[in-house]
Design a protein around this motif. Structure first.
Motif, PDB file in Angstrom:
ATOM      1  N   GLY A   1       0.814  -1.202   0.000  1.00 23.05           N
ATOM      2  CA  GLY A   1       0.000   0.000   0.000  1.00 23.05           C
ATOM      3  C   GLY A   1       0.846   1.250   0.000  1.00 23.05           C
ATOM      4  O   GLY A   1       2.072   1.206   0.108  1.00 23.05           O
ATOM      5  N   GLY A   2       0.191   2.396  -0.133  1.00 19.03           N
ATOM      6  CA  GLY A   2       0.916   3.666  -0.179  1.00 19.03           C
ATOM      7  C   GLY A   2       1.302   4.009  -1.608  1.00 19.03           C
ATOM      8  O   GLY A   2       0.574   3.738  -2.559  1.00 19.03           O
ATOM      9  N   ILE A   3       2.489   4.581  -1.770  1.00 19.88           N
ATOM     10  CA  ILE A   3       2.987   5.007  -3.080  1.00 19.88           C
ATOM     11  C   ILE A   3       3.897   3.923  -3.645  1.00 19.88           C
ATOM     12  O   ILE A   3       4.821   3.462  -2.967  1.00 19.88           O
ATOM     13  N   ILE A   4       3.643   3.518  -4.870  1.00 21.61           N
ATOM     14  CA  ILE A   4       4.483   2.536  -5.568  1.00 21.61           C
ATOM     15  C   ILE A   4       5.008   3.194  -6.844  1.00 21.61           C
ATOM     16  O   ILE A   4       4.224   3.721  -7.640  1.00 21.61           O
ATOM     17  N   VAL A   5       6.319   3.194  -7.036  1.00 23.79           N
ATOM     18  CA  VAL A   5       6.933   3.757  -8.235  1.00 23.79           C
ATOM     19  C   VAL A   5       7.543   2.615  -9.036  1.00 23.79           C
ATOM     20  O   VAL A   5       8.343   1.833  -8.505  1.00 23.79           O
ATOM     21  N   VAL A   6       7.165   2.510 -10.306  1.00 27.95           N
ATOM     22  CA  VAL A   6       7.642   1.425 -11.172  1.00 27.95           C
ATOM     23  C   VAL A   6       8.543   2.007 -12.257  1.00 27.95           C
ATOM     24  O   VAL A   6       8.145   2.941 -12.974  1.00 27.95           O
ATOM     25  N   ASP A   7       9.756   1.476 -12.349  1.00 25.99           N
ATOM     26  CA  ASP A   7      10.711   1.892 -13.387  1.00 25.99           C
ATOM     27  C   ASP A   7      10.678   0.853 -14.503  1.00 25.99           C
ATOM     28  O   ASP A   7      11.331  -0.187 -14.421  1.00 25.99           O
ATOM     29  N   PHE A   8       9.893   1.125 -15.546  1.00 28.55           N
ATOM     30  CA  PHE A   8       9.814   0.220 -16.690  1.00 28.55           C
ATOM     31  C   PHE A   8      11.039   0.390 -17.580  1.00 28.55           C
ATOM     32  O   PHE A   8      11.759   1.406 -17.499  1.00 28.55           O
ATOM     33  N   ILE A   9      11.284  -0.588 -18.447  1.00 28.18           N
ATOM     34  CA  ILE A   9      12.359  -0.471 -19.434  1.00 28.18           C
ATOM     35  C   ILE A   9      12.015   0.673 -20.388  1.00 28.18           C
ATOM     36  O   ILE A   9      10.873   0.812 -20.827  1.00 28.18           O
ATOM     37  N   ASP A  10      13.018   1.498 -20.700  1.00 22.07           N
ATOM     38  CA  ASP A  10      12.787   2.698 -21.510  1.00 22.07           C
ATOM     39  C   ASP A  10      12.204   2.365 -22.877  1.00 22.07           C
ATOM     40  O   ASP A  10      12.660   1.440 -23.558  1.00 22.07           O
ATOM     41  N   MET A  11      11.182   3.131 -23.247  1.00 22.12           N
ATOM     42  CA  MET A  11      10.583   3.033 -24.579  1.00 22.12           C
ATOM     43  C   MET A  11      10.527   4.432 -25.183  1.00 22.12           C
ATOM     44  O   MET A  11      10.330   5.420 -24.481  1.00 22.12           O
ATOM     45  N   GLN A  12      10.691   4.518 -26.477  1.00 21.64           N
ATOM     46  CA  GLN A  12      10.738   5.817 -27.151  1.00 21.64           C
ATOM     47  C   GLN A  12       9.369   6.261 -27.644  1.00 21.64           C
ATOM     48  O   GLN A  12       9.061   7.447 -27.645  1.00 21.64           O
ATOM     49  N   LEU A  13       8.547   5.331 -28.086  1.00 21.82           N
ATOM     50  CA  LEU A  13       7.271   5.678 -28.704  1.00 21.82           C
ATOM     51  C   LEU A  13       6.187   5.898 -27.645  1.00 21.82           C
ATOM     52  O   LEU A  13       5.971   5.056 -26.761  1.00 21.82           O
ATOM     53  N   ASN A  14       5.476   7.028 -27.766  1.00 22.72           N
ATOM     54  CA  ASN A  14       4.399   7.334 -26.820  1.00 22.72           C
ATOM     55  C   ASN A  14       3.259   6.326 -26.898  1.00 22.72           C
ATOM     56  O   ASN A  14       2.608   6.034 -25.895  1.00 22.72           O
ATOM     57  N   GLU A  15       3.019   5.791 -28.098  1.00 19.33           N
ATOM     58  CA  GLU A  15       1.939   4.816 -28.231  1.00 19.33           C
ATOM     59  C   GLU A  15       2.256   3.535 -27.456  1.00 19.33           C
ATOM     60  O   GLU A  15       1.355   2.887 -26.913  1.00 19.33           O
TER      61      GLU A  15
END
Length: 517
Positions: A360-374
């Motif tokens: 619970g609380g705040i969870i921050v997820v660092d996904f693998i970098d992607m360039q395309l906004n879609e």
């Protein structure tokens, strides 16, 4: 989707595991004597008013004072206080229909205008004690049932917006307005869709009777005291999640088995047969393969697909999850596509981990970098879809320009933490172990001690599966030799939770571990 519920009951604690399509998705582990659970209603005393916080610290009997904010008082708190005075001075049930409600409090008011130090008040546990904090309270009381939630002192009827049909929502609202008693409010839950009036009326009367019987005990009691306890954790979970997708509920304790069977028979008589009693000698979680899932899912690192994995870290302020592709084979044509595939699979696993660990609380997820906004939008939509089945309130924000996703998830009880790495029980971290050739002699000596000195004749010996295979090997096996030499009954059971040279001896009921000291 098929759902299964497994309940492991021991004298010390109770563990509940929920599987969906054979995958562990939710787990609760708690002490048998736990107090201050969400839903409990207490007669409490105001210890201190904090004008700067617009809140009060309240004594509910916990070692630390509980916290009650002005916004959690509820608009009808003056009516609640009026009712409390009547209930404390009059023996028996106080008639709600004859009680004239007081005016609602101002939403932007001050707590000092409503409460004073030393005053008694009815409160409900909204959040259990977590870390160094006491319970979080509310005085906007509610009593939850299978289809309805009863709200004393309110006079409104609300219907779950998850019921998609506007016609059905209007039908349920008209129905409840016609049958609810005066000065009671009702929230109609999603599962009430399509229910008949007789069924809803019966449940409403049951909830009202439960409230009246509990509050009739206010006469003569002193604060802090428990006025109304939430139903058992298992039945509370069943009340919220039981659906046609459930095809089995397995319990290893006869008493809890009867409790669950009675509850399922009450709310869904046609589903009574799904409740089963586990009678095998093997531990319930090991027998159904749950122990392996627990070992692989809890811990700082959690693998999920083709070598990809999550790293989950916890701080005082928030939880951080890092997505890594690991040694996953780069079968995709380019890095962007590969990152998208890993992130999409990671979203499913993250949703599962949040629910499983009850983070619970705040969870921050660092996904693998992607360039395309879609592609970032696809991951965001996938995460919302994966968390749609999470009953806990949550909010998800789109990926930032740094590739970070922020999630907030309501925290109502301590996060579940299970150690998946531990000091070796055999060498105690020294790296030196007893020669395995001596293990059978050591066990034999311990068994003789239990039989001769403690006079216990029927035993259950739990050992690592490798040792189990060794003890049962040959004819006569080591187990048969022990039986002939000592003339008593012994049952040997493999246990994956034990170290390679670790063993435990239990009494004839297989409930209590024998003291070998």
């Amino acid at each position: 989707m098929s759902a299964e519920l497994f309940v492991d009951v021991t004298p010390e604690e109770l563990t509940i595991a929920l599987l969906e399509d054979k995958r562990l998705v939710e787990m609760r582990k708690e002490k048998s004597n736990i107090q201050f659970q969400v839903g409990d209603i207490y007669l409490a005393k105001i210890k201190k008013i904090m004008p700067g916080l617009n809140a009060a610290f309240v004594d509910v009997g916990y070692e630390k004072d509980a916290f009650l904010h002005y916004l959690d008082l509820g608009p009808q708190v003056r009516s609640l206080q009026k009712f409390l005075k009547h209930a404390q001075t009059k023996k028996g049930v106080v008639s709600f229909s004859k009680l004239k409600p007081e005016n609602d409090i101002n939403k932007e008011g001050a707590i000092a205008d409503v409460l004073t130090a030393g005053q008694e008040i009815l409160v409900q546990i909204a959040k259990e004690p977590i870390s160094t904090k006491g319970p979080r309270l509310t005085s906007e009381l509610s009593i939850a049932g299978r289809n309805l939630v009863l709200m004393p002192f309110s006079d409104k009827v609300s219907v779950s917006q998850k019921i998609e049909s506007a016609e059905e929502r209007n039908r349920l609202k008209r129905l409840l307005l016609s049958i609810k008693p005066k000065n009671y409010g009702v929230i109609v839950r999603t599962v009430a869709e399509g229910r008949r009036v007789a069924e809803l009326d019966q449940e409403l009367k049951m909830l009202v009777n439960h409230w009246e019987e509990s509050t009739s005990r206010l006469f003569g009691i002193k604060s802090p005291s428990l006025v109304m306890g939430e139903i058992g954790r298992i039945t509370a979970l069943l009340r919220d999640i039981l659906s046609p997708s459930f095809h089995s509920i397995v319990v290893n304790d006869p008493t809890v088995y009867r409790e669950i069977k009675e509850y399922v028979t009450l709310i869904a008589p046609e589903r009574e047969s799904i409740v089963k009693l586990h009678k095998g000698s093997a531990h319930i979680f090991e027998h159904y393969g749950i122990a392996k899932q627990i070992k692989s899912l809890f811990g700082r690192t959690a693998s999920f697909k083709s070598g990809a994995y999550l790293i989950i870290d916890h701080t005082e302020a928030l939880h951080v999850i890092d997505v890594n592709s690991g040694n996953r084979s780069k079968s995709a044509s380019d890095q962007e596509t590969n990152a998208l595939e890993v992130n999409m699979a990671a979203a499913d696993e993250i949703a599962r981990q949040l629910r499983l660990r009850d983070m619970g609380g705040i969870i921050v997820v660092d996904f693998i970098d992607m360039q395309l906004n879609e592609n970032k939008q696809k991951v965001y939509e996938r995460m919302k879809e994966a968390m749609a089945s999470d009953r806990t309130k949550h909010n998800i924000l789109p990926l930032s320009k740094f590739g970070l996703m922020q999630i907030t998830r309501q925290r109502v009880r301590p996060e579940l933490s299970i150690a998946t790495s531990e000091v070796c029980p055999t060498c105690h971290g020294t790296g030196n172990v007893q020669a395995s050739i001596l293990l059978t002699d050591t066990i034999n000596d311990r068994l003789r001690f239990v039989v001769n000195d403690q006079n216990i004749k029927n035993l259950t010996l739990k050992v690592h599966p490798y040792v189990y295979a060794y003890l049962k090997k040959g004819f006569p096996s080591s187990v048969l030799k022990w039986k002939f030499q000592l003339s008593w009954g012994i049952k040997v059971v493999p246990s994956e939770s034990l170290g390679i040279l670790e063993y435990k001896i239990f009494d004839e009921n297989n409930k209590k571990e024998v003291d070998l000291k």
